[in-house]
Every structure is written in structure tokens, then in C-alpha cells.
Enzyme design. Structure first.
Site, PDB file in Angstrom:
ATOM      1  N   LYS A   1       0.847  -1.209   0.000  1.00 46.61           N
ATOM      2  CA  LYS A   1       0.000   0.000   0.000  1.00 46.61           C
ATOM      3  C   LYS A   1       0.882   1.259   0.000  1.00 46.61           C
ATOM      4  O   LYS A   1       1.908   1.292  -0.653  1.00 46.61           O
ATOM      5  CB  LYS A   1      -0.953  -0.020   1.191  1.00 46.61           C
ATOM      6  CG  LYS A   1      -1.685  -1.361   1.320  1.00 46.61           C
ATOM      7  CD  LYS A   1      -2.824  -1.333   2.278  1.00 46.61           C
ATOM      8  CE  LYS A   1      -3.374  -2.737   2.442  1.00 46.61           C
ATOM      9  NZ  LYS A   1      -4.698  -2.805   2.962  1.00 46.61           N
TER      10      LYS A   1
ATOM     11  N   SER B   1      -6.728  -9.400   6.479  1.00 48.79           N
ATOM     12  CA  SER B   1      -6.187  -9.601   7.825  1.00 48.79           C
ATOM     13  C   SER B   1      -5.537 -10.979   8.014  1.00 48.79           C
ATOM     14  O   SER B   1      -5.667 -11.605   9.068  1.00 48.79           O
ATOM     15  CB  SER B   1      -7.269  -9.369   8.882  1.00 48.79           C
ATOM     16  OG  SER B   1      -7.724  -8.030   8.825  1.00 48.79           O
TER      17      SER B   1
ATOM     18  N   GLY C   1      -1.738  -7.552   3.291  1.00 45.14           N
ATOM     19  CA  GLY C   1      -1.460  -6.131   3.431  1.00 45.14           C
ATOM     20  C   GLY C   1      -0.554  -5.891   4.629  1.00 45.14           C
ATOM     21  O   GLY C   1       0.673  -6.032   4.551  1.00 45.14           O
TER      22      GLY C   1
HETATM   23  C1  PEP Z   1      -4.857  -5.992   1.235  1.00 48.11           C
HETATM   24  O1  PEP Z   1      -4.372  -4.882   1.238  1.00 48.11           O
HETATM   25  O2  PEP Z   1      -5.128  -6.515   0.157  1.00 48.11           O
HETATM   26  C2  PEP Z   1      -5.125  -6.661   2.506  1.00 48.11           C
HETATM   27  C3  PEP Z   1      -5.665  -7.849   2.470  1.00 48.11           C
HETATM   28  O3  PEP Z   1      -4.764  -5.991   3.633  1.00 48.11           O
HETATM   29  P1  PEP Z   1      -4.679  -6.617   5.124  1.00 48.11           P
HETATM   30  O4  PEP Z   1      -3.895  -7.897   5.040  1.00 48.11           O
HETATM   31  O5  PEP Z   1      -3.990  -5.555   5.928  1.00 48.11           O
HETATM   32  O6  PEP Z   1      -6.080  -6.871   5.585  1.00 48.11           O
END
Ligand code: PEP
Length: 252
Positions: free
Chosen positions: A15, A211, A232
Site C-alpha cells: 500500500k 487480515s 497487506g
Molecule cells: C490488502 O491490502 O489486500 C489486505 C488484504 O490488507 P490486510 O492484510 O492488511 O487486511
């Protein structure tokens, strides 16, 4: 891992995090982790691509952009084209991540145009689909997934990878249970059978995102239609990211 299983794939979506020093340090620690039981792709933000491309040189870790403009060049301030991504060392690109759909009003049709542009440059689009909490509560999950997938797949040939990312699970700490994730993945694979053919659908990797962490990864990946993760938050820590990837190799 059972012998017939699709080789897992794990993406790290950084990100809008990290500056070049962080990226360099991450790559050094990560690459020292040795052989891994999954294919891996990193998705850094645009200003970090050159640093990460250089750090990953000679490794098997892939590089991807977080977004792509449908056009090759032109008056599109702030956007990045497929030509520029390839020139920066990318072979992958995220298309339709929910943060793009939400923050930038990306429509299903724009996601399709981005997937078309990716394919034009030989980039593999990692197409993200997923429902909001309200859509799930209203019993509309499958309808939303089908609409998003059908729109994206009019993009053309079967060279794409899919990620199921329930929006209510992204960055919230609230992971889909393995059962909920498996149900959505099986639904998506069923659609792929219809839209492609049985063999192509069986070969297709469908990643789960939302997550994922070293504690929940092994149980999620034990489900038959989960073929890896798009990560993420936990992908910013090389040790956590390595632990998630390693869990793809345990036959749990
Ligand atoms: C993502 O950005 O695609 C994502 C799944 O983020 P996170 O793992 O932080 O939920």
C-alpha cells in the site's frame, strides 16, 4: 502440501507504506529467508519500484504495481501505464483492489479496462473482488462477486489471477473464517468453470486477502480452494510475511 495442489502464491501489498531504506531493509531480511514453498510477489508503491526491482534481482520474487492506467501514455497526471510498469521491472499488477474501488470510485468497467491494459503489456493482472459488510449482511455476497468477476473477465484470455478480498476483513483484524473463505472461493471457482473451462478453472489460483497473519494462515490455506494470500499489513514485516508464506507448505 498434497502433490496435486496448485502451487501457492503469496502477494505482499505494501500500500502507501515505506520509503526506500525500509524497502531495501525488508528485501535483505526477506531474501535471507531461503527457499519458500510458494511463489511470491511484492507490490510496493510506485516510487519504490526501482529500489525493490534492484534488491530482488537474481531472486525468484516477482514485482508488481498497485495500479495501472488503461492508456499507454498521455495527459493523466498521477497515473502510471503498463509500459512504465514493465520498464520498472514489473510482471504483475493489482487490478480492482477495494481501496482503489472505494477511494477512487473505480467501476467494474474501469477494472476491466485495467486488466485489458495489463494483458497488453504482458503483465499478469491480480484481479481483486470482494463484498462489503453491508452486502454480506444483505445476503448479496455471491451476486457482488459474480458481477465483479464477470465484468473483469470480459478482459480476454485466461491469463489472470484472482483474489477474494472481503472488504470487511481488509485491515480490520477481522479475518474471514476458513469456512466463509472456502465458500466464496468455491463459488468463484464454479463461475470460472462456466466462464473458462474445467481444466482452466482447476488450474487457476484464487488468493484470499483480509487480515491474514502468521496465526490464521495455516488454517486458511488448508481449505481446498484457497491457493495463497494477498497480504497487506503483515507483509510489511519480513518475518511475519515469511511465516505466512511458510505456512503454505505445511499440509495442515
Ligand atoms: C490488502 O491490502 O489486500 C489486505 C488484504 O490488507 P490486510 O492484510 O492488511 O487486511
Amino acid at each position: 502440501m498434497s502433490p496435486n495442489r496448485r502451487r501457492p502464491l503469496v502477494g505482499g501489498n505494501w500500500k502507501m507504506h515505506f520509503v526506500r531504506d525500509d524497502a531495501q531493509r525488508f528485501c535483505e531480511t526477506f531474501l535471507a529467508g531461503g527457499a519458500l514453498p510458494a511463489d511470491v510477489v511484492l507490490f510496493p508503491s510506485f516510487p519504490l519500484l526501482a529500489t525493490v526491482a534492484a534488491a530482488l534481482e537474481g531472486s525468484e520474487v516477482g514485482l508488481g504495481g498497485q495500479d495501472i492506467h488503461p492508456d499507454e501514455k498521455g495527459a493523466h497526471t498521477g497515473d502510471v501505464s503498463g509500459l512504465q510498469l514493465v520498464d520498472s521491472g514489473c510482471t504483475w499488477v493489482l487490478c480492482g483492489h477495494s481501496e482503489r474501488r472505494q477511494d477512487h470510485d473505480e467501476s467494474d468497467d474501469l477494472v476491466r479496462q485495467k486488466a485489458v491494459a495489463a494483458l497488453r503489456y504482458g503483465l499478469t493482472p491480480l484481479i481483486c473482488v470482494g463484498e462489503t459488510q453491508a452486502e454480506r449482511q444483505a445476503g448479496r455476497t455471491f451476486e457482488v462477486l459474480e458481477r465483479q468477476l464477470r465484468a473483469a473477465l470480459t478482459a480476454g484470455p485466461a491469463t489472470f489471477t484472482l483474489a477474494y478480498e472481503p472488504i470487511w476483513a481488509i485491515g480490520t483484524g477481522e479475518t474471514a473464517t476458513p469456512e466463509i473463505a472456502q465458500e466464496a472461493h468455491a463459488f468463484l471457482r464454479g463461475l470460472l468453470v462456466e466462464m473458462l473451462d474445467e481444466n482452466a478453472a482447476e488450474a487457476k489460483r484464487i488468493l484470499y486477502g483480509g487480515s491474514v497473519n502468521p496465526q490464521n494462515a495455516a488454517e486458511l490455506i488448508s481449505k481446498p480452494d484457497l491457493d495463497g494470500f494477498l497480504v497487506g499489513g503483515a507483509s510489511l514485516d519480513p518475518e511475519k510475511f515469511l511465516a505466512i508464506i511458510r505456512s503454505c507448505g505445511s499440509d495442515s
